[in-house]
Structures are given as C-alpha cells and as structure tokens.
Enzyme design. Sequence first.
Site, PDB file in Angstrom:
ATOM      1  N   SER A  68     -21.137   2.475 -31.307  1.00 18.80           N
ATOM      2  CA  SER A  68     -19.759   2.872 -31.059  1.00 18.80           C
ATOM      3  C   SER A  68     -19.377   2.575 -29.610  1.00 18.80           C
ATOM      4  CB  SER A  68     -19.602   4.347 -31.429  1.00 18.80           C
ATOM      5  OG  SER A  68     -18.250   4.681 -31.592  1.00 18.80           O
ATOM      6  N   ASP A  77     -21.846  -0.267 -35.728  1.00 21.49           N
ATOM      7  CA  ASP A  77     -20.593   0.317 -36.224  1.00 21.49           C
ATOM      8  C   ASP A  77     -19.503   0.398 -35.168  1.00 21.49           C
ATOM      9  OD1 ASP A  77     -19.700   0.918 -38.814  1.00 21.49           O
ATOM     10  OD2 ASP A  77     -19.306   2.977 -38.214  1.00 21.49           O
ATOM     11  N   HIS A  92     -20.523   7.193 -39.721  1.00 21.69           N
ATOM     12  CA  HIS A  92     -20.350   6.390 -38.510  1.00 21.69           C
ATOM     13  C   HIS A  92     -21.634   6.363 -37.669  1.00 21.69           C
ATOM     14  CE1 HIS A  92     -18.638   4.577 -35.017  1.00 21.69           C
ATOM     15  NE2 HIS A  92     -18.563   5.695 -34.320  1.00 21.69           N
TER      16      HIS A  92
END
EC number: 3.1.1.89
Length: 349
Positions: free
Chosen positions: A123, A148, A318
């Site tokens: 992220s 991700d 996530h």
Amino acid sequence: PGRKRDFSPVPWSQYFESMEDVVVENETGKDNTFRIYKSGLEGPVLLLLHGGGHSALSWAVFTSAIISRIQCRIVALDLRGHGETKVRNPEDLSAETMAKDVGNVVEALYGDLPPPIMLIGHSMGGAIAVHTAVANLVPSLLGLCMIDVVEGTAMDALNSMQNFLRSRPKTFKSLENAIEWSVKSGQIRNLESARVSMVGQVKQCEGAASPECPKAIVEGIIEEEEEEEDDEGGGSVNKRKKEDDTETKKEHLYTWRIELAKTEKYWDGWFRGLSNLFLSCPTPKLLLLAGVDRLDKDLTIGQMQGKFQMQVLPQCGHAVHEDAPDKVAEAVATFLIRHRFTEPIGGFQ
C-alpha cells in the site's frame, strides 16, 4: 462455536530474530531513530515497508514464511510517524521525505557497500518503495515488489478514505479488544498476524482522560459470550456493560499510534503517477494484488508488454501479506529464485 478465540497479543520475538533502533543523523545531529526488525544471516536483503497506519510488525508472519523457503535476510522498517520510530518531524509524511528515510537507513546499516536489496512495500509502503527506487536511493537495488497498490485504484479510493477512517473506533479498552476488532471488522483476516501486528498500530493513551482519548467514546466489542445470552438473563448484558464502563474509566485506553486522517495532504503525492514510475524502474518487478479488478490502464498495458510479473491472490483483504503470508512468501521466493537472486532451502519448489 463455543470455543473462545485467543485475542491476546504475541511478541515480535516469535517471528523476528532481532530488533534494533537505527540512528540516522540529520542536519542538526543525531535526532532520528528508526526501529527495524531483522531475521536471516545471508542472501539478499528484503527491505519491507508497511502500509499507512501499520508498522513493521505487519510483516512478522510473512518473515517466518519466507525465511523457511529461501536464503535471505529480512529488514522490516517502521516508517516515520509509525510504530516505534522516533523522528524530529513525524508529521512530514511526503513521499520524498520517506524515500530519503529508507535510503538513510540503508546507508546507516551497510555504509557504502550495501548488499543486494529487494524493496517490498504494501500500500503506502509500496508507493514509497517505488519512489525510493526511482530516486536511486538504494544503489544495490535488486528488485521491486508492490503489494496491493495501484495508482488508479488508490486515487479512486482517496475520496472514501476519510469515511473509512471515521468508521473505525477511536479507542479500545485493551490490546485484546483492538486485536479482536481488527479481525472481526475484516481489517486483518488472519488472527495469527493480527495478534502480533496490531501492537504496532495502537498505543496506550497518556492518561485516560487526555484530549486524544475522549472518555466518552469507548467502543468496545460485544464479548462473544454475550451473543448467546438467554431470555432469563436478558438484563445481565446491560448490567455487565455498566461494569465494563466503570472499569474502562479506571484503565488506560488504547488509541491509534498515528492519526491517518491528518496525513491527507500527502496521499496524492504517494500515488499520483505511480504506475508509470513503477514501469520506469529498470530492475525486475513483481506486483501482487488482492483482485484483478485493481489494474489501471498503464499497468494493464505494461503487463501485456511483459514489463513486470503479476500475481493475483484471491480471498485476501487489502493486507494481502497478513491475510495470506504463505502465498505471498511463495510468490516472492519464486520470483527471487527465477531471477537467480537466491537459493531455495528446505526443499522449497
């Protein structure tokens, strides 16, 4: 059903071999210390960068998984404003500043002759890994892995980000309570990982009635036993809640270590242009995603041109590396072996 799950915290030492605080001198002398967790003695260094609000501990279970598969060394870093890292200006979370931090930590650890390093980021950490690579702050860069994070999806998600942050509890009664929330809310789908990594996301309030911990907002989670309350005992839930509330006022509450809502001004800088920056990096690249719907146009074209390797890990939230640490370890290990950057161990295929 009937069996109570264990939400107690687990120490970092079950997953990492050592921990140290790396001092980075800045213009005004020795001010900034970066907390790192390490494992492994030989092979390339996998430098792990966590997502916003998380800490190096989010890599704990992944570290055990990859160390058992390939020859490598792990360095998991608490970025500024996060975890146990202490810097002069923790509010400055610009991509440029954080990328420089990564370069400084590498220099502090290895001097002028760093070993081969692969940057792996989740992220926000994935974005910082790319900014670090593009600025050539890690001279011995071997490879790059983003987990991700895709510019298109990230830019779309920024609008709903504040709503998501507002929806989280402000405080927790205890670490157990925070771990339980993270699993039940689906933020971390793997209880083992949540038990070691949530410790890096929350901290004890300084004095329970301090402004950052409003006494009124105690968002406990209904204990599992209460759900099975029978009719006769109907009143006991409220009674127990009253007791909980008075107890909570006595206890020190836990709150988030970093107020992510206040970092909004940097979000755009983390993600804008990220896809092309990623594609422009000359090193071998790996992109791990929780769903194929996350690809944007630039990456789709790059993927068709074979500019990077991509893997979709379904049934993950996530926090892919926390939800499916073995699958992520397998993907990274396979990538490193395929490029002949390391050797498998323990019969890893």
